[in-house]
Motif scaffolding. Structure first.
Motif, PDB file in Angstrom:
ATOM      1  N   ASP A 123     -23.280  -1.527 -33.047  1.00 49.72           N
ATOM      2  CA  ASP A 123     -21.838  -1.241 -33.124  1.00 49.72           C
ATOM      3  C   ASP A 123     -21.036  -2.526 -33.272  1.00 49.72           C
ATOM      4  O   ASP A 123     -20.096  -2.601 -34.052  1.00 49.72           O
ATOM      5  N   CYS A 124     -21.389  -3.524 -32.477  1.00 52.63           N
ATOM      6  CA  CYS A 124     -20.609  -4.765 -32.484  1.00 52.63           C
ATOM      7  C   CYS A 124     -21.402  -5.847 -31.743  1.00 52.63           C
ATOM      8  O   CYS A 124     -21.574  -5.770 -30.524  1.00 52.63           O
ATOM      9  N   PRO A 125     -21.894  -6.866 -32.473  1.00 55.02           N
ATOM     10  CA  PRO A 125     -22.671  -7.924 -31.816  1.00 55.02           C
ATOM     11  C   PRO A 125     -21.922  -8.594 -30.664  1.00 55.02           C
ATOM     12  O   PRO A 125     -22.525  -8.990 -29.668  1.00 55.02           O
ATOM     13  N   ARG A 126     -20.567  -8.727 -30.805  1.00 54.93           N
ATOM     14  CA  ARG A 126     -19.826  -9.370 -29.722  1.00 54.93           C
ATOM     15  C   ARG A 126     -19.852  -8.509 -28.460  1.00 54.93           C
ATOM     16  O   ARG A 126     -19.972  -9.018 -27.352  1.00 54.93           O
ATOM     17  N   ARG A 127     -19.777  -7.194 -28.635  1.00 57.76           N
ATOM     18  CA  ARG A 127     -19.829  -6.321 -27.458  1.00 57.76           C
ATOM     19  C   ARG A 127     -21.198  -6.454 -26.777  1.00 57.76           C
ATOM     20  O   ARG A 127     -21.305  -6.453 -25.564  1.00 57.76           O
ATOM     21  N   TYR A 128     -22.239  -6.576 -27.595  1.00 59.38           N
ATOM     22  CA  TYR A 128     -23.571  -6.788 -27.036  1.00 59.38           C
ATOM     23  C   TYR A 128     -23.580  -8.059 -26.182  1.00 59.38           C
ATOM     24  O   TYR A 128     -24.082  -8.082 -25.070  1.00 59.38           O
ATOM     25  N   ARG A 129     -22.983  -9.114 -26.743  1.00 58.44           N
ATOM     26  CA  ARG A 129     -23.006 -10.389 -26.014  1.00 58.44           C
ATOM     27  C   ARG A 129     -22.283 -10.269 -24.676  1.00 58.44           C
ATOM     28  O   ARG A 129     -22.785 -10.708 -23.642  1.00 58.44           O
ATOM     29  N   TYR A 130     -21.090  -9.652 -24.707  1.00 59.35           N
ATOM     30  CA  TYR A 130     -20.339  -9.516 -23.454  1.00 59.35           C
ATOM     31  C   TYR A 130     -21.135  -8.699 -22.430  1.00 59.35           C
ATOM     32  O   TYR A 130     -21.108  -8.965 -21.243  1.00 59.35           O
ATOM     33  N   SER A 131     -21.841  -7.662 -22.920  1.00 55.40           N
ATOM     34  CA  SER A 131     -22.545  -6.767 -21.985  1.00 55.40           C
ATOM     35  C   SER A 131     -23.864  -7.338 -21.486  1.00 55.40           C
ATOM     36  O   SER A 131     -24.228  -7.132 -20.333  1.00 55.40           O
ATOM     37  N   PRO A 148     -20.826 -12.192 -33.783  1.00 54.82           N
ATOM     38  CA  PRO A 148     -19.463 -12.040 -34.298  1.00 54.82           C
ATOM     39  C   PRO A 148     -18.826 -10.721 -33.842  1.00 54.82           C
ATOM     40  O   PRO A 148     -19.524  -9.778 -33.469  1.00 54.82           O
ATOM     41  N   THR A 149     -17.520 -10.692 -33.916  1.00 53.32           N
ATOM     42  CA  THR A 149     -16.802  -9.444 -33.623  1.00 53.32           C
ATOM     43  C   THR A 149     -16.966  -8.497 -34.813  1.00 53.32           C
ATOM     44  O   THR A 149     -17.167  -8.937 -35.946  1.00 53.32           O
ATOM     45  N   ALA A 150     -16.869  -7.211 -34.554  1.00 62.02           N
ATOM     46  CA  ALA A 150     -16.906  -6.208 -35.629  1.00 62.02           C
ATOM     47  C   ALA A 150     -15.760  -5.224 -35.371  1.00 62.02           C
ATOM     48  O   ALA A 150     -15.986  -4.098 -34.934  1.00 62.02           O
ATOM     49  N   PRO A 151     -14.529  -5.692 -35.615  1.00 63.69           N
ATOM     50  CA  PRO A 151     -13.375  -4.862 -35.242  1.00 63.69           C
ATOM     51  C   PRO A 151     -13.346  -3.539 -36.009  1.00 63.69           C
ATOM     52  O   PRO A 151     -13.766  -3.472 -37.157  1.00 63.69           O
ATOM     53  N   GLY A 152     -12.865  -2.518 -35.345  1.00 63.12           N
ATOM     54  CA  GLY A 152     -12.775  -1.191 -35.958  1.00 63.12           C
ATOM     55  C   GLY A 152     -12.187  -0.231 -34.941  1.00 63.12           C
ATOM     56  O   GLY A 152     -11.735  -0.651 -33.868  1.00 63.12           O
ATOM     57  N   PRO A 153     -12.205   1.068 -35.255  1.00 64.17           N
ATOM     58  CA  PRO A 153     -11.619   2.043 -34.323  1.00 64.17           C
ATOM     59  C   PRO A 153     -12.253   1.997 -32.927  1.00 64.17           C
ATOM     60  O   PRO A 153     -11.593   2.325 -31.943  1.00 64.17           O
ATOM     61  N   ILE A 154     -13.534   1.558 -32.840  1.00 66.17           N
ATOM     62  CA  ILE A 154     -14.166   1.546 -31.506  1.00 66.17           C
ATOM     63  C   ILE A 154     -13.487   0.551 -30.569  1.00 66.17           C
ATOM     64  O   ILE A 154     -13.622   0.667 -29.353  1.00 66.17           O
ATOM     65  N   CYS A 155     -12.764  -0.424 -31.133  1.00 69.61           N
ATOM     66  CA  CYS A 155     -12.140  -1.441 -30.264  1.00 69.61           C
ATOM     67  C   CYS A 155     -11.184  -0.797 -29.256  1.00 69.61           C
ATOM     68  O   CYS A 155     -11.062  -1.272 -28.118  1.00 69.61           O
ATOM     69  N   SER A 156     -10.502   0.276 -29.672  1.00 68.42           N
ATOM     70  CA  SER A 156      -9.542   0.913 -28.762  1.00 68.42           C
ATOM     71  C   SER A 156     -10.227   1.451 -27.517  1.00 68.42           C
ATOM     72  O   SER A 156      -9.602   1.652 -26.485  1.00 68.42           O
ATOM     73  N   TRP A 157     -11.536   1.751 -27.649  1.00 67.77           N
ATOM     74  CA  TRP A 157     -12.286   2.343 -26.524  1.00 67.77           C
ATOM     75  C   TRP A 157     -13.235   1.338 -25.893  1.00 67.77           C
ATOM     76  O   TRP A 157     -14.060   1.705 -25.059  1.00 67.77           O
ATOM     77  N   CYS A 158     -13.107   0.083 -26.288  1.00 71.53           N
ATOM     78  CA  CYS A 158     -14.074  -0.922 -25.825  1.00 71.53           C
ATOM     79  C   CYS A 158     -13.647  -1.489 -24.467  1.00 71.53           C
ATOM     80  O   CYS A 158     -12.475  -1.833 -24.268  1.00 71.53           O
ATOM     81  N   ASP A 159     -14.624  -1.637 -23.574  1.00 70.00           N
ATOM     82  CA  ASP A 159     -14.360  -2.183 -22.232  1.00 70.00           C
ATOM     83  C   ASP A 159     -13.840  -3.613 -22.294  1.00 70.00           C
ATOM     84  O   ASP A 159     -13.243  -4.095 -21.332  1.00 70.00           O
ATOM     85  N   PHE A 160     -14.122  -4.311 -23.406  1.00 66.85           N
ATOM     86  CA  PHE A 160     -13.783  -5.733 -23.472  1.00 66.85           C
ATOM     87  C   PHE A 160     -12.587  -6.018 -24.391  1.00 66.85           C
ATOM     88  O   PHE A 160     -12.358  -7.159 -24.768  1.00 66.85           O
ATOM     89  N   ARG A 161     -11.837  -4.967 -24.746  1.00 65.17           N
ATOM     90  CA  ARG A 161     -10.736  -5.128 -25.708  1.00 65.17           C
ATOM     91  C   ARG A 161      -9.763  -6.230 -25.279  1.00 65.17           C
ATOM     92  O   ARG A 161      -9.321  -7.028 -26.091  1.00 65.17           O
ATOM     93  N   LYS A 162      -9.470  -6.297 -23.984  1.00 64.83           N
ATOM     94  CA  LYS A 162      -8.437  -7.235 -23.535  1.00 64.83           C
ATOM     95  C   LYS A 162      -8.855  -8.694 -23.655  1.00 64.83           C
ATOM     96  O   LYS A 162      -8.015  -9.567 -23.803  1.00 64.83           O
ATOM     97  N   ILE A 163     -10.159  -8.953 -23.576  1.00 61.80           N
ATOM     98  CA  ILE A 163     -10.576 -10.366 -23.607  1.00 61.80           C
ATOM     99  C   ILE A 163     -11.135 -10.767 -24.974  1.00 61.80           C
ATOM    100  O   ILE A 163     -11.478 -11.908 -25.203  1.00 61.80           O
ATOM    101  N   CYS A 164     -11.243  -9.777 -25.894  1.00 56.53           N
ATOM    102  CA  CYS A 164     -11.917 -10.060 -27.158  1.00 56.53           C
ATOM    103  C   CYS A 164     -10.908 -10.339 -28.272  1.00 56.53           C
ATOM    104  O   CYS A 164      -9.973  -9.561 -28.467  1.00 56.53           O
ATOM    105  N   PRO A 165     -11.111 -11.437 -29.020  1.00 60.39           N
ATOM    106  CA  PRO A 165     -10.180 -11.725 -30.122  1.00 60.39           C
ATOM    107  C   PRO A 165     -10.180 -10.622 -31.174  1.00 60.39           C
ATOM    108  O   PRO A 165      -9.160 -10.383 -31.824  1.00 60.39           O
ATOM    109  N   GLY A 166     -11.306  -9.925 -31.333  1.00 58.67           N
ATOM    110  CA  GLY A 166     -11.377  -8.858 -32.334  1.00 58.67           C
ATOM    111  C   GLY A 166     -10.624  -7.604 -31.929  1.00 58.67           C
ATOM    112  O   GLY A 166     -10.320  -6.761 -32.768  1.00 58.67           O
ATOM    113  N   GLY A 167     -10.329  -7.480 -30.643  1.00 59.76           N
ATOM    114  CA  GLY A 167      -9.699  -6.240 -30.170  1.00 59.76           C
ATOM    115  C   GLY A 167      -8.191  -6.314 -30.054  1.00 59.76           C
ATOM    116  O   GLY A 167      -7.547  -5.338 -29.673  1.00 59.76           O
ATOM    117  N   ARG A 168      -7.636  -7.482 -30.406  1.00 60.36           N
ATOM    118  CA  ARG A 168      -6.197  -7.681 -30.172  1.00 60.36           C
ATOM    119  C   ARG A 168      -5.325  -6.704 -30.946  1.00 60.36           C
ATOM    120  O   ARG A 168      -4.274  -6.298 -30.488  1.00 60.36           O
TER     121      ARG A 168
HETATM  122  S1  SF4 Z   1     -12.961  -5.193 -28.856  1.00 62.17           S
HETATM  123 FE1  SF4 Z   1     -13.905  -4.580 -30.802  1.00 62.17          FE
HETATM  124  S2  SF4 Z   1     -14.628  -6.482 -31.734  1.00 62.17           S
HETATM  125 FE2  SF4 Z   1     -14.265  -6.890 -29.552  1.00 62.17          FE
HETATM  126  S3  SF4 Z   1     -16.191  -6.550 -28.501  1.00 62.17           S
HETATM  127 FE3  SF4 Z   1     -15.085  -4.658 -28.401  1.00 62.17          FE
HETATM  128  S4  SF4 Z   1     -15.769  -3.485 -30.191  1.00 62.17           S
HETATM  129 FE4  SF4 Z   1     -16.344  -5.611 -30.564  1.00 62.17          FE
END
Ligand code: SF4
Length: 292
Positions: free
Chosen positions: A36-44, A256-276
């Motif tokens: 889904d998103c390599p950056r989310r993998y890294r954070y998790s 890398p980040t993989a921004p998309g609709p999943i960002c709105s539901w991502c636990d790390f949206r607030k700290i991730c540059p891709g989720g801004r």
């Molecule tokens: S906010 Fe988006 S880009 Fe950032 S980790 Fe989550 S899914 Fe990936």
């Protein structure tokens, strides 16, 4: 030399002669997070301590409550698997986090109870599955896979006894056979279940409780092997990225980040540059329709 995402050349790590490379230990969620998103993998799974997550989601609480109630249903003796047992089972496993208020939580509980009553009425209480929340595991040359299947049924197929993978779903949208066919998690469970139970396992099913529908797919040995091959490719990518970071490459470039609709539901949206840019959601957004 292996070439990493950032273009760095990293020496292949050669084990001692005759020593196998260490297997990549994984679950379907771990592989899915990276896909889904390599950056989310890294954070998790890589960054320690794990970066701060957002608040708990009500839909996760709902899913966990229903799954545990279904598990505990099968822990009852068959003569006690009756509709009257369901309110107690659901109350005992109810997770309260993420709801807007008590009214919304109560309305969601009633909906979940209704799903369970309707679903259980379609099942034979005397039937014992091969496994309930059963961990199945297997190894390949690249990965050591383990995962917890919601349910593994024993059924008779054209060639005798077979195992069927059942996965419960509680999300808003219904599912179809393409979802069952495309699910890497279900395919990996089926692949592992064949080895654990020593019987064929090709059929995978998504049981969507809100609509009472079943989306199914019959895999072949070839389609299971294809899904396994994709999982191994993902594992190799992760191994290469982790190795590159260990050898000094930039973690932001390797994951890398993989921004998309999943960002709105991502636990790390607030700290991730891709989720801004992603629209924020309330923790209860995905259950709001149940309380109307
Ligand atoms: S906010 Fe988006 S880009 Fe950032 S980790 Fe989550 S899914 Fe990936």
């Amino acid at each position: 030399m292996a070439i990493t995402r950032s273009g760095n050349a990293v020496p292949e790590q050669l084990g001692f002669e005759g020593m196998p490379e260490r297997l990549f230990v994984c679950t379907p969620s771990k592989l899915g997070a990276y896909a889904d998103c390599p950056r989310r993998y890294r954070y998790s799974y890589v960054d320690r301590p794990t970066p701060a997550k957002g608040p708990p989601w009500a839909h996760n609480s709902l899913g966990a409550s229903v799954h545990t109630a279904l598990k505990n249903w099968y822990a009852l003796p068959p003569d006690r698997r009756v509709a009257g047992a369901l309110p107690t089972l659901l109350k005992a496993t109810w997770v309260r986090e993420g709801y807007r208020d008590v009214d919304q939580e109560r309305a969601t509980y009633q909906q979940a109870l209704h799903w369970l009553e309707t679903y259980m009425a379609t099942l034979d209480p005397a039937e014992e599955p091969l496994g309930v929340e059963r961990v199945v595991a297997t190894k390949t040359a690249v990965l050591a896979f383990n995962g917890r299947a919601d349910r593994i049924d024993a059924r008779s197929g054209p060639d005798g006894a077979e195992a069927v993978i059942v996965d419960y779903k509680t999300g808003r949208t219904g599912l179809d056979s393409d979802d069952a066919r495309g699910s890497q998690a279900l395919a990996l469970y089926a692949y592992a279940a064949q080895r654990v139970f020593r019987r064929p396992c090709h059929r995978v099913e998504l049981h969507h409780l809100p609509t009472g529908t079943v989306a199914a797919h019959e895999h072949t040995d070839e389609s299971l092997a294809r899904q396994l091959g994709r999982a191994e490719d993902t594992a190799r990518d992760i191994i290469a990225a982790e190795r590159a970071v260990a050898q000094g490459a930039d973690p932001d470039a390797e994951f890398p980040t993989a921004p998309g609709p999943i960002c709105s539901w991502c636990d790390f949206r607030k700290i991730c540059p891709g989720g801004r840019e992603a629209a924020p959601r309330n923790p209860w957004a995905a259950v709001e329709h149940l309380a109307n």
